[in-house]
Each structure stands twice: as C-alpha cells, then as structure tokens.
Design an enzyme around this catalytic site. Structure first.
Site, PDB file in Angstrom:
ATOM      1  N   LYS A 280      -2.680   6.565   1.039  1.00 39.08           N
ATOM      2  CA  LYS A 280      -2.607   6.914   2.777  1.00 39.08           C
ATOM      3  C   LYS A 280      -1.706   8.044   2.588  1.00 39.08           C
ATOM      4  O   LYS A 280      -0.430   8.164   3.086  1.00 39.08           O
ATOM      5  CB  LYS A 280      -1.972   5.954   3.696  1.00 39.08           C
ATOM      6  CG  LYS A 280      -2.542   5.707   5.064  1.00 39.08           C
ATOM      7  CD  LYS A 280      -2.278   4.406   5.545  1.00 39.08           C
ATOM      8  CE  LYS A 280      -2.576   4.482   7.313  1.00 39.08           C
ATOM      9  NZ  LYS A 280      -3.770   5.173   7.776  1.00 39.08           N
TER      10      LYS A 280
ATOM     11  N   ARG B 177       0.770  -1.264   0.124  1.00 41.63           N
ATOM     12  CA  ARG B 177       0.142   0.049  -0.039  1.00 41.63           C
ATOM     13  C   ARG B 177       0.699   1.212   0.045  1.00 41.63           C
ATOM     14  O   ARG B 177       0.463   2.318  -0.488  1.00 41.63           O
ATOM     15  CB  ARG B 177      -0.986  -0.128   1.081  1.00 41.63           C
ATOM     16  CG  ARG B 177      -2.081   0.889   1.043  1.00 41.63           C
ATOM     17  CD  ARG B 177      -3.171   0.774   1.976  1.00 41.63           C
ATOM     18  NE  ARG B 177      -2.701   0.792   3.555  1.00 41.63           N
ATOM     19  CZ  ARG B 177      -3.437   0.518   4.588  1.00 41.63           C
ATOM     20  NH1 ARG B 177      -4.434   0.259   4.345  1.00 41.63           N
ATOM     21  NH2 ARG B 177      -2.793   0.772   5.764  1.00 41.63           N
TER      22      ARG B 177
ATOM     23  N   GLU C 103     -16.176   6.111   4.748  1.00 45.16           N
ATOM     24  CA  GLU C 103     -15.478   5.808   5.828  1.00 45.16           C
ATOM     25  C   GLU C 103     -15.264   6.794   6.827  1.00 45.16           C
ATOM     26  O   GLU C 103     -15.956   7.672   6.616  1.00 45.16           O
ATOM     27  CB  GLU C 103     -14.006   5.010   5.689  1.00 45.16           C
ATOM     28  CG  GLU C 103     -13.083   6.094   4.942  1.00 45.16           C
ATOM     29  CD  GLU C 103     -11.766   5.601   4.398  1.00 45.16           C
ATOM     30  OE1 GLU C 103     -11.180   4.645   4.870  1.00 45.16           O
ATOM     31  OE2 GLU C 103     -11.106   6.246   3.529  1.00 45.16           O
TER      32      GLU C 103
HETATM   33  N1  PLP Z   1      -9.123   4.193   6.584  1.00 49.55           N
HETATM   34  C1  PLP Z   1      -8.384   5.229   6.917  1.00 49.55           C
HETATM   35  C2  PLP Z   1      -8.673   6.640   6.527  1.00 49.55           C
HETATM   36  C3  PLP Z   1      -7.391   4.942   7.747  1.00 49.55           C
HETATM   37  O1  PLP Z   1      -6.521   5.891   8.036  1.00 49.55           O
HETATM   38  C4  PLP Z   1      -7.088   3.589   8.039  1.00 49.55           C
HETATM   39  C5  PLP Z   1      -5.800   3.423   9.173  1.00 49.55           C
HETATM   40  O2  PLP Z   1      -4.970   2.810   8.475  1.00 49.55           O
HETATM   41  C6  PLP Z   1      -7.946   2.425   7.820  1.00 49.55           C
HETATM   42  C7  PLP Z   1      -9.131   2.783   7.122  1.00 49.55           C
HETATM   43  C8  PLP Z   1      -7.608   1.287   8.322  1.00 49.55           C
HETATM   44  O3  PLP Z   1      -6.768   0.603   7.472  1.00 49.55           O
HETATM   45  P1  PLP Z   1      -5.947  -0.501   8.190  1.00 49.55           P
HETATM   46  O4  PLP Z   1      -6.613  -1.763   8.339  1.00 49.55           O
HETATM   47  O5  PLP Z   1      -5.122  -1.195   6.832  1.00 49.55           O
HETATM   48  O6  PLP Z   1      -5.154   0.012   9.142  1.00 49.55           O
HETATM   49  C1  COI Z   2      -3.977   3.140  11.380  1.00 49.27           C
HETATM   50  O1  COI Z   2      -4.826   2.663  11.896  1.00 49.27           O
HETATM   51  O2  COI Z   2      -2.872   2.847  11.295  1.00 49.27           O
HETATM   52  C2  COI Z   2      -4.247   4.551  10.821  1.00 49.27           C
HETATM   53  O3  COI Z   2      -3.300   5.190  10.346  1.00 49.27           O
HETATM   54  C3  COI Z   2      -5.165   5.498  11.518  1.00 49.27           C
HETATM   55  C4  COI Z   2      -4.761   6.703  11.983  1.00 49.27           C
HETATM   56  C5  COI Z   2      -5.874   7.659  11.996  1.00 49.27           C
HETATM   57  C6  COI Z   2      -4.307   6.631  13.450  1.00 49.27           C
END
Ligand code: PLP
Ligand code: COI
Length: 341
Positions: free
Chosen positions: A184, A82, A220
């Site tokens: 991200k 990612r 989200e």
């Molecule tokens: N959506 C957003 C905007 C996020 O910042 C995060 C955190 O990383 C997620 C979703 C969840 O992603 P993940 O499960 O890969 O941490």
């Molecule tokens: C994560 O879950 O790793 C994120 O980056 C979310 C962040 C808003 C702390």
C-alpha cells in the site's frame, strides 16, 4: 459517552479533522516514544524523502460503535502486518504491531465522540501512515521517518452507497510484475489519479485494471479487490501477486466458506470470463462491498445480470454478514474484533 453533533447519515468519504492524532518519529535507528497531539499539520524538511521520492505507505481500517456503546476495530493486526510489508519494500523502518495497536487504541479513545453511533450507517475511518521525513537529495532512503495515525468519520466511499456502480477497463496499468502492486505505497495511488480522472469524466465510478504483463486477466480497481459470484453460487476472487492483499477480501472468503458454506475459488480470473458471472462486486475497507452493474471496455459492455437497481442476493448476504460482524450483530470469528473501549 456523548457523541459529537454531526449529521452522520449525510457523511460522504471525506476528511474531517478530529481532536487528536498519534505521532512518532524514527531517528538514529530507533522509534522515539510516540503520543497523541492535537496538531493536525506536519512540518518536515523541504527535502524530505516523501516529498522528493514518494517514500510513503499507508493503511486504512475502521472502528465501530456497538449497540452496548463499546468501540471496536476490525482485524487491525492485519493492517499492522501489511504496513510492515509495505515498509520493508520501500526501505522504511517497520512499525512494530504493538506500537501500531497502541496508536490505534489511544487515538480512537481520544476521539470516541467522533466514532459514529451504532445504526447510523457511518463509521470511523482510521488512516495510519509512514513517511520519510528527513532530507535526501541523492536517490536513497530518508534518514528519519514519521509514523502518524489519524481518524475521521466517514459515510459511503461511492456516492451511490450500496447502489450498483458502472466501471470501465483502464488503458493504463496499475502495477508492474514484481513492482509495488502488492503493497500500500502512496505511489500506486498517485499514478492512478490520471486514469481515475479520465474514468470519472466519462461517468464511471472506478477503473478496472488488467494485469500489466498480458492484459488478459482481471486485477483490481484503484482502491478495492474484486469478488464474483458464478451461476452455481460459487464465490470467485482474483489471485495475483500484483494486487493488494485486501483484508476485506480475505475476511469475505472466510465468511463465505464458514458462514454461508459457499464454495470459494481464489485463482487468476480471465477478463473473458466476466460475462459469465451473475454478480460482481468490489470489496475493501472503504468500499465494504460495492456492487457493479456494468463494465465497459473498448468495443463493448458487460451488463451484470444482477442489474443496476440493487445489490444481488449473494453479495447482499455477504455484505450484511460482514457488516453484522463489524457492528457486533453477528458472532465474529476468533481474533477478528479488537475491543478498544
Ligand atoms: N486494493 C486496493 C488498491 C486498495 O487501496 C484497497 C484498500 O485498502 C483494497 C484493495 C482493499 O483492501 P482492504 O480490504 O484491506 O481495505
Ligand atoms: C481503503 O479502503 O482503506 C483504502 O485505502 C482505499 C482508498 C482508495 C480510500
């Protein structure tokens, strides 16, 4: 391995500098050999791409101490992938997966005393990030970049822990169609600070963002994807090109199908549908699974049937399976666990 003398159970989601972090620089078209440093500050040009035009992206993943004392990370290869997708969209050099994993292993090993003990409820949050460090004054990609990875022990992301939270529908949009919602990028979070502050001041833990084009579908929150449970026990999760492809969500979809034999629907979810779900939750690395008890919007309120007292039965099951896999108490699907030491 002697752990640090930290009150693990009282940790929130905050930054505590640890002893080492990994740092590597990209210049003249290639990555230099990176390595560990004890220096927790970064010195860059005042005209750096990150400072002028927000050329930066990041990742978030966690490391866990298992019962036998070993230390593992959860699906870090997907974070590496990612970060590469984010880098491409922001015209930054990709960090090869091998280098990403080496940075992870070296940093976590060097900070093993900070990886919260098995059963403490805390985890080691790992933050890899990439930014334009060289000077740019015309709008252009920076001539040089830094990839850095640090870690910090954390507790729950929401103060309530696993207690249900209240959220509200934001008047602001998070991501434009064909914008940067699927990566991200730091800029996605910078622009969420103002709507986030408005929500917090009104007593909400987070904002629910609608799709920017029609404002009829659920996207989200500022930092997590949504999962829903239907009356007949199906797991539903929004499918959209403008949300972050959460690794937690992708893992939960597999756990729901393969471990719980649940039917799963990944599809656009209309805001109008929300009142028909019996359980609603947020999922992400930081959030794990955080149940939602109430969603307020302009002119109304949705009270989720699972209530404000505790997590609902299906999300509770999913949560304990996921955390069980991460903590080594449940058998993990092939390739999900990287043993670091
Ligand atoms: N959506 C957003 C905007 C996020 O910042 C995060 C955190 O990383 C997620 C979703 C969840 O992603 P993940 O499960 O890969 O941490
Ligand atoms: C994560 O879950 O790793 C994120 O980056 C979310 C962040 C808003 C702390």
């Amino acid at each position: 391995m002697e752990k640090k003398n930290i009150d693990w159970s009282s940790l929130g989601f905050g930054y505590m500098p640890t002893d080492f972090r990994y740092n590597a620089e990209w210049k003249d078209g290639k990555w230099e050999k990176g390595g560990l440093t004890s220096e927790s500050t970064v010195t860059i040009s005042e005209c750096a791409g990150v400072l002028q035009y927000a050329q930066t992206c990041f990742e978030g993943l966690k490391a866990y101490t298992w019962k036998d004392g070993s230390i593992v990370a959860f699906r870090p290869d997907l974070n590496a992938e990612r970060l590469q997708n984010s880098a491409r969209r922001l015209l930054m050099p990709e960090v090869p997966t091998e280098m990403f994993l080496e940075a992870l292993d070296e940093t976590v090993r060097a900070n093993a005393a900070y990886v919260p003990p098995y059963g403490s409820g805390a985890t080691l949050y790992v933050r890899p990030f990439l930014f334009g460090s060289g000077p740019v004054i015309g709008v252009a990609p920076a001539p040089s970049y830094i990839f850095r990875l640090f870690c910090t022990p954390v507790g729950p992301y929401f103060k309530a822990g696993v207690k249900p939270i209240k959220i509200c529908v934001s008047d602001f949009d998070r991501a434009a169609p064909k914008g940067t919602g699927h990566i991200k990028a730091g800029l996605n979070y910078a622009m969420s600070l103002y709507p986030g502050d408005l929500a917090h001041k009104k007593g909400y833990s987070e904002n629910l963002y609608l799709d920017a084009k029609t404002r009829t579908h659920v996207e989200e929150t500022g930092g997590a994807n949504f999962i829903f449970v239907t009356k007949d026990g199906k797991l539903v999760t929004p499918k959209s090109d403008t949300i972050l492809p959460s690794i937690t969500r992708r893992s939960l979809v597999a756990v729901a199908k393969d471990y719980l034999k649940m039917e799963v629907e990944e599809r656009p979810v209309a805001f109008e549908e929300l009142s028909s779900f019996v359980e609603i939750g947020l999922c992400g690395t930081a959030a794990v699974i955080s149940p939602i008890g109430q969603i307020d919007y302009d002119g109304g309120s949705i009270n989720v049937p699972s209530g404000m007292a505790e997590i609902g039965p299906m999300l509770g099951k999913l949560r304990s399976l996921l955390t069980g896999i991460q903590n080594g108490d449940e058998k993990a699907p092939e390739g999900w666990i990287r043993k670091i030491m």
